[in-house]
Design a protein around this motif. Structure first.
Motif, mmCIF file in Angstrom:
data_model
loop_
_atom_site.group_PDB
_atom_site.id
_atom_site.type_symbol
_atom_site.label_atom_id
_atom_site.label_comp_id
_atom_site.label_asym_id
_atom_site.label_seq_id
_atom_site.Cartn_x
_atom_site.Cartn_y
_atom_site.Cartn_z
ATOM 1 N N SER A 220 0.840 -1.195 0.000
ATOM 2 C CA SER A 220 0.000 0.000 0.000
ATOM 3 C C SER A 220 0.873 1.243 0.000
ATOM 4 N N GLU A 221 0.369 2.277 -0.681
ATOM 5 C CA GLU A 221 1.017 3.585 -0.654
ATOM 6 C C GLU A 221 0.332 4.413 0.425
ATOM 7 N N LEU A 222 1.085 4.796 1.449
ATOM 8 C CA LEU A 222 0.543 5.570 2.559
ATOM 9 C C LEU A 222 0.843 7.053 2.351
ATOM 10 N N HIS A 223 -0.086 7.899 2.783
ATOM 11 C CA HIS A 223 0.075 9.346 2.672
ATOM 12 C C HIS A 223 -0.224 9.977 4.030
ATOM 13 N N PHE A 224 0.619 10.921 4.448
ATOM 14 C CA PHE A 224 0.450 11.570 5.749
ATOM 15 C C PHE A 224 1.183 12.903 5.740
ATOM 16 N N ASP A 225 0.932 13.704 6.739
ATOM 17 C CA ASP A 225 1.618 14.993 6.891
ATOM 18 C C ASP A 225 1.972 15.144 8.365
ATOM 19 N N ILE A 226 3.229 14.820 8.690
ATOM 20 C CA ILE A 226 3.703 14.845 10.075
ATOM 21 C C ILE A 226 4.598 16.062 10.253
ATOM 22 N N PRO A 227 4.341 16.913 11.247
ATOM 23 C CA PRO A 227 5.138 18.131 11.440
ATOM 24 C C PRO A 227 6.638 17.830 11.500
ATOM 25 N N GLY A 228 7.405 18.582 10.706
ATOM 26 C CA GLY A 228 8.853 18.459 10.693
ATOM 27 C C GLY A 228 9.382 17.387 9.768
ATOM 28 N N LEU A 229 8.514 16.513 9.260
ATOM 29 C CA LEU A 229 8.962 15.397 8.437
ATOM 30 C C LEU A 229 8.901 15.764 6.959
ATOM 31 N N ARG A 230 10.013 15.549 6.252
ATOM 32 C CA ARG A 230 10.071 15.910 4.840
ATOM 33 C C ARG A 230 9.186 15.006 3.983
ATOM 34 N N THR A 231 9.278 13.699 4.223
ATOM 35 C CA THR A 231 8.477 12.794 3.397
ATOM 36 C C THR A 231 7.005 12.896 3.771
ATOM 37 N N LYS A 232 6.159 12.808 2.784
ATOM 38 C CA LYS A 232 4.714 12.884 3.009
ATOM 39 C C LYS A 232 4.026 11.548 2.711
ATOM 40 N N GLY A 233 4.842 10.503 2.588
ATOM 41 C CA GLY A 233 4.269 9.186 2.355
ATOM 42 C C GLY A 233 5.355 8.143 2.294
ATOM 43 N N GLU A 234 4.919 6.881 2.249
ATOM 44 C CA GLU A 234 5.865 5.794 2.105
ATOM 45 C C GLU A 234 5.138 4.546 1.624
ATOM 46 N N ARG A 235 5.920 3.604 1.083
ATOM 47 C CA ARG A 235 5.367 2.349 0.600
ATOM 48 C C ARG A 235 5.446 1.308 1.722
ATOM 49 N N LEU A 236 4.318 0.686 1.988
ATOM 50 C CA LEU A 236 4.204 -0.359 3.000
ATOM 51 C C LEU A 236 4.112 -1.710 2.308
ATOM 52 N N ILE A 237 4.919 -2.679 2.742
ATOM 53 C CA ILE A 237 4.847 -4.047 2.237
ATOM 54 C C ILE A 237 4.791 -4.987 3.430
ATOM 55 N N VAL A 238 3.788 -5.848 3.470
ATOM 56 C CA VAL A 238 3.637 -6.839 4.534
ATOM 57 C C VAL A 238 3.402 -8.194 3.892
ATOM 58 N N ALA A 239 4.129 -9.206 4.359
ATOM 59 C CA ALA A 239 3.887 -10.587 3.924
ATOM 60 C C ALA A 239 3.818 -11.465 5.161
ATOM 61 N N ILE A 240 2.774 -12.293 5.230
ATOM 62 C CA ILE A 240 2.616 -13.264 6.311
ATOM 63 C C ILE A 240 2.745 -14.647 5.687
ATOM 64 N N VAL A 241 3.602 -15.499 6.275
ATOM 65 C CA VAL A 241 3.889 -16.815 5.717
ATOM 66 C C VAL A 241 3.550 -17.882 6.749
ATOM 67 N N ALA A 242 2.692 -18.834 6.386
ATOM 68 C CA ALA A 242 2.367 -19.965 7.258
ATOM 69 C C ALA A 242 3.481 -21.001 7.129
ATOM 70 N N THR A 243 4.165 -21.281 8.227
ATOM 71 C CA THR A 243 5.335 -22.165 8.172
ATOM 72 C C THR A 243 5.152 -23.388 9.065
ATOM 73 N N GLY A 244 3.941 -23.892 9.152
ATOM 74 C CA GLY A 244 3.699 -25.059 9.992
ATOM 75 C C GLY A 244 3.242 -24.639 11.374
ATOM 76 N N THR A 245 4.069 -24.913 12.372
ATOM 77 C CA THR A 245 3.699 -24.552 13.744
ATOM 78 C C THR A 245 3.902 -23.077 14.025
ATOM 79 N N ARG A 246 4.590 -22.366 13.137
ATOM 80 C CA ARG A 246 4.842 -20.941 13.336
ATOM 81 C C ARG A 246 4.382 -20.161 12.118
ATOM 82 N N SER A 247 4.354 -18.842 12.257
ATOM 83 C CA SER A 247 4.078 -17.959 11.130
ATOM 84 C C SER A 247 5.202 -16.943 11.025
ATOM 85 N N GLY A 248 5.603 -16.643 9.805
ATOM 86 C CA GLY A 248 6.665 -15.673 9.582
ATOM 87 C C GLY A 248 6.119 -14.351 9.100
#
Length: 315
Positions: A259-287
């Motif tokens: 997802s492309e996120l957009h925001f305006d945080i005081p003092g921060l130059r960037t006004k957005g960033e790219r978010l990447i999330v992956a969830i992996v089922a690995t048997g008894t655990r998740s990554g």
């Protein structure tokens, strides 16, 4: 022994909904908010509106190095996702039919005494959609010296400069055994001198169990909600979802959100960033794989995607 009372993913199949288990029986009430107060007593009473969540206090985190309260960002993420699903109305109608059937069955059980000892699906209740980070003591040199960054059951090839060397981190509320690489984007962006630096980051970890992670898709929803609710303080964040799909990573079931996120945080130059999330089922655990790349550092996006593409699983 019956599971503890709390909100659990709706056994009736409601997409993105939670149903309340009081320790003995399911409620007819559902809610999109697993942190909502318990519903009113009775099978057919409506769910009380979720209590608003106040903004939290600042601290260090990822991307936006501060933890804040949950705001409207996840709601925007959900709305964007719904707009991108052409079958949404058909699925919603089907889910409504299922919910009506479940309510009818629950009503019969309540009047006949059947099902009093029923238990909800495995796992702990989702009392908190964004669990607190766990403090960890990481022994140096415990990971293989193979040129890869290992966190939980996942690993990726170590990224070269300008990425910092891999390091453990105990501030990630939804992961344990975390290894992260970062690139400084803006030091002391809020001018407080408290080390609130904005960074690009790529990390792998073990997904913290016990808070509703019943599938890779479920895990992605809760992790994204946690990210949007904690990493950007009280700032309003909008989310334009570009990827939200099932995948296979190293032969394992996974779910990827970008997802492309957009925001305006005081003092921060960037006004957005790219978010990447992956969830992996690995048997008894998740990554968990997570990357946040500020718009002011676009050249870092490709290395983050390459890390995702080269994920491997260690059972």
């Amino acid at each position: 022994m019956s599971a503890q009372a709390g909100w659990y993913p709706d056994p009736g199949g409601g997409n993105g909904l939670y149903r309340y288990w009081d320790g003995k029986a399911w409620s007819a009430a559902t809610s999109p908010n697993p942190s909502a107060p318990p519903p009113s007593l009775g099978l057919v009473n409506p769910v009380a509106p979720p209590a608003p969540t106040p903004a939290g206090q600042g601290g260090q985190g990822y991307g936006g190095q501060g933890y804040g309260g949950q705001g409207s960002a996840y709601a925007a993420y959900q709305q964007t996702t719904k707009r991108r699903t052409p079958w949404g109305w058909w699925l919603a109608g089907g889910a409504l039919v299922v919910v009506i059937v479940v309510i009818a069955v629950l009503a019969v059980r309540a009047t006949t005494g059947l099902g009093a000892a029923a238990s909800p699906p495995g796992g702990q209740g989702s009392q908190n959609a964004c669990p607190q980070p766990k403090e960890e003591t990481v022994e140096p040199g415990q990971d293989p010296n193979d040129g890869r960054v290992h966190g939980g059951p996942l690993s990726y090839p170590e990224l070269d400069s300008p990425w910092a060397l891999p390091a453990p981190d105990d501030r990630v509320p939804f992961g344990t055994d975390v290894r992260v690489q970062t690139v400084l984007d803006q030091a002391d962006y809020d001018g407080t001198g408290k080390g609130h630096d904005w960074v690009a980051s790529v990390l792998v970890a073990e997904l913290q169990a016990g808070d509703g992670f019943f599938s890779p898709e479920d895990g992605s929803k809760i992790v994204v909600k946690c990210i949007l609710g904690t990493f950007y303080g009280p700032a309003a964040v909008t989310s334009d979802v570009t990827v939200n799909k099932a995948a296979t990573i190293d032969g394992h079931d996974a779910w990827i959100v970008e997802s492309e996120l957009h925001f305006d945080i005081p003092g921060l130059r960037t006004k957005g960033e790219r978010l990447i999330v992956a969830i992996v089922a690995t048997g008894t655990r998740s990554g968990l794989f997570y990357a946040s790349i500020p718009d002011t550092q676009p050249t870092l996006l490709e290395p983050a995607r390459q890390a995702l593409a080269q994920l491997t699983v260690t059972e």
